[in-house]
Design a protein around this motif. Structure first.
Motif, short mmCIF file in Angstrom:
data_model
loop_
_atom_site.label_atom_id
_atom_site.label_comp_id
_atom_site.label_asym_id
_atom_site.label_seq_id
_atom_site.Cartn_x
_atom_site.Cartn_y
_atom_site.Cartn_z
N ALA A 84 0.82 -1.20 0.00
CA ALA A 84 0.00 0.00 0.00
C ALA A 84 0.86 1.26 0.00
CB ALA A 84 -0.93 0.01 1.21
N LEU A 85 2.12 1.14 0.37
CA LEU A 85 2.99 2.32 0.44
C LEU A 85 3.67 2.62 -0.89
CD1 LEU A 85 4.63 1.66 3.92
CD2 LEU A 85 2.74 3.19 3.37
N LYS A 86 3.78 1.62 -1.75
CA LYS A 86 4.42 1.83 -3.05
C LYS A 86 3.60 2.81 -3.87
CE LYS A 86 6.36 -2.79 -3.14
NZ LYS A 86 6.32 -4.10 -3.81
N GLY A 87 4.30 3.80 -4.45
CA GLY A 87 3.63 4.80 -5.26
C GLY A 87 3.13 6.00 -4.48
N LEU A 106 6.43 9.18 5.68
CA LEU A 106 5.59 8.45 4.75
C LEU A 106 4.38 7.92 5.51
CD1 LEU A 106 5.05 6.95 2.05
CD2 LEU A 106 6.56 5.15 2.87
N ALA A 107 3.20 8.32 5.09
CA ALA A 107 1.95 7.88 5.71
C ALA A 107 1.95 8.13 7.21
CB ALA A 107 1.70 6.40 5.41
N GLY A 108 2.49 9.27 7.62
CA GLY A 108 2.49 9.64 9.03
C GLY A 108 3.58 9.00 9.85
N GLU A 109 4.45 8.22 9.22
CA GLU A 109 5.52 7.54 9.94
C GLU A 109 6.87 7.97 9.37
OE1 GLU A 109 4.69 3.43 9.28
OE2 GLU A 109 3.14 3.35 10.82
N ILE A 110 7.89 7.89 10.21
CA ILE A 110 9.26 8.22 9.78
C ILE A 110 9.92 6.95 9.28
CG2 ILE A 110 11.47 9.17 10.50
CD1 ILE A 110 9.57 11.30 11.18
N TRP A 111 10.44 7.01 8.05
CA TRP A 111 11.10 5.86 7.42
C TRP A 111 12.52 6.25 7.03
CZ3 TRP A 111 9.16 1.03 5.54
CH2 TRP A 111 7.84 0.78 5.87
N SER A 112 13.43 5.27 7.09
CA SER A 112 14.73 5.49 6.48
C SER A 112 14.52 5.37 4.98
CB SER A 112 15.75 4.47 6.98
OG SER A 112 15.35 3.16 6.67
N ALA A 113 15.32 6.11 4.21
CA ALA A 113 15.13 6.11 2.77
C ALA A 113 16.45 6.26 2.05
CB ALA A 113 14.19 7.25 2.38
N ARG A 114 16.48 5.80 0.82
CA ARG A 114 17.61 6.03 -0.07
C ARG A 114 17.05 6.29 -1.45
NH1 ARG A 114 18.72 2.03 -3.51
NH2 ARG A 114 17.95 -0.06 -3.06
N VAL A 131 9.13 4.08 -4.55
CA VAL A 131 9.06 3.10 -5.63
C VAL A 131 9.07 1.68 -5.08
CG1 VAL A 131 9.86 2.97 -7.99
CG2 VAL A 131 11.03 4.48 -6.47
N GLU A 132 9.75 1.47 -3.98
CA GLU A 132 9.93 0.13 -3.43
C GLU A 132 10.19 0.25 -1.94
OE1 GLU A 132 9.70 -3.70 -3.55
OE2 GLU A 132 9.83 -2.75 -5.51
N ILE A 133 9.90 -0.81 -1.23
CA ILE A 133 10.26 -0.90 0.18
C ILE A 133 11.19 -2.10 0.30
CG2 ILE A 133 9.45 -1.26 2.55
CD1 ILE A 133 8.34 1.33 1.52
N GLU A 134 12.39 -1.86 0.78
CA GLU A 134 13.35 -2.94 0.99
C GLU A 134 13.64 -3.03 2.48
OE1 GLU A 134 16.75 -1.89 -1.37
OE2 GLU A 134 15.76 -2.42 -3.25
N ALA A 136 13.27 -2.14 5.95
CA ALA A 136 12.71 -0.96 6.62
C ALA A 136 13.14 0.32 5.92
CB ALA A 136 13.16 -0.94 8.07
N THR A 137 13.60 0.18 4.66
CA THR A 137 14.07 1.34 3.91
C THR A 137 13.21 1.57 2.68
OG1 THR A 137 16.34 0.90 4.62
CG2 THR A 137 16.06 2.35 2.73
N ALA A 138 12.76 2.80 2.51
CA ALA A 138 11.99 3.16 1.34
C ALA A 138 12.93 3.61 0.24
CB ALA A 138 10.99 4.26 1.68
N VAL A 139 12.74 3.11 -0.95
CA VAL A 139 13.52 3.54 -2.12
C VAL A 139 12.65 4.57 -2.83
CG1 VAL A 139 14.64 2.82 -4.24
CG2 VAL A 139 14.59 1.27 -2.28
N VAL A 140 13.23 5.78 -3.04
CA VAL A 140 12.44 6.90 -3.54
C VAL A 140 13.02 7.49 -4.81
CG1 VAL A 140 11.62 7.49 -1.23
CG2 VAL A 140 13.68 8.59 -2.11
N ILE A 141 12.15 8.19 -5.53
CA ILE A 141 12.59 9.00 -6.69
C ILE A 141 11.98 10.37 -6.55
CG2 ILE A 141 12.90 7.11 -8.29
CD1 ILE A 141 10.16 7.73 -9.46
#
Length: 141
Positions: A84-87, A106-114, A131-134, A136-141
């Motif tokens: 549900a978080l992708k996109g 992201l969605a009211g929560e703090i996520w690690s991201a790259r 774009v993806e969740i790997e 506990a890390t969100a992959v973003v563009i």
């Protein structure tokens, strides 16, 4: 006892495994038994009763079962969990890059991201898309 009563008893008997096992085939056989009861009630002989039972049961299984299988194979319309978080859009809280990464909201929560592209850097306050969740890390563009 009249034959139509026996057919109704058979229909109830076939309805019990339908409820217990949730196998729709039993329900289709129960409907066939009801059709046999109707045939018996209208004065049909033993052979026509069984022919109607078999014809109705086979017709229901041949038509309804493929429809049910087609619907069973479809994915649920609502995504849940990380799907549900992708996109979704997120806000950068700490600088995000392709190496060390950073943090996003992201969605009211703090996520690690790259970042997806290792050379791309996002500064705090920018909007990014997940774009993806790997793990506990969100992959973003």
């Amino acid at each position: 006892m009249d034959p139509w009563v026996w057919w109704l008893i058979a229909a109830v008997g076939l309805g019990i495994p339908l409820v217990v096992t949730a196998m729709p085939e039993f329900g289709m056989l129960a409907v066939g038994a009801v059709a046999g009861a109707v045939t018996a009630g209208l004065g049909g002989g033993t052979v026509p009763q069984f022919l109607v039972f078999v014809a109705v049961s086979v017709a229901l299984i041949a038509v309804v079962r493929p429809l049910a299988n087609r619907h069973r194979g479809q994915s649920p319309p609502l995504a849940s969990g990380i799907d549900a978080l992708k996109g979704r859009s997120a806000t950068v809280l700490e600088r995000v890059d392709g190496g060390v990464g950073g943090r996003i909201k992201l969605a009211g929560e703090i996520w690690s991201a790259r970042s997806l592209d290792g050379n791309q850097v996002y500064e705090p306050g920018q909007q990014v898309d997940v774009v993806e969740i790997e793990g506990a890390t969100a992959v973003v563009i």
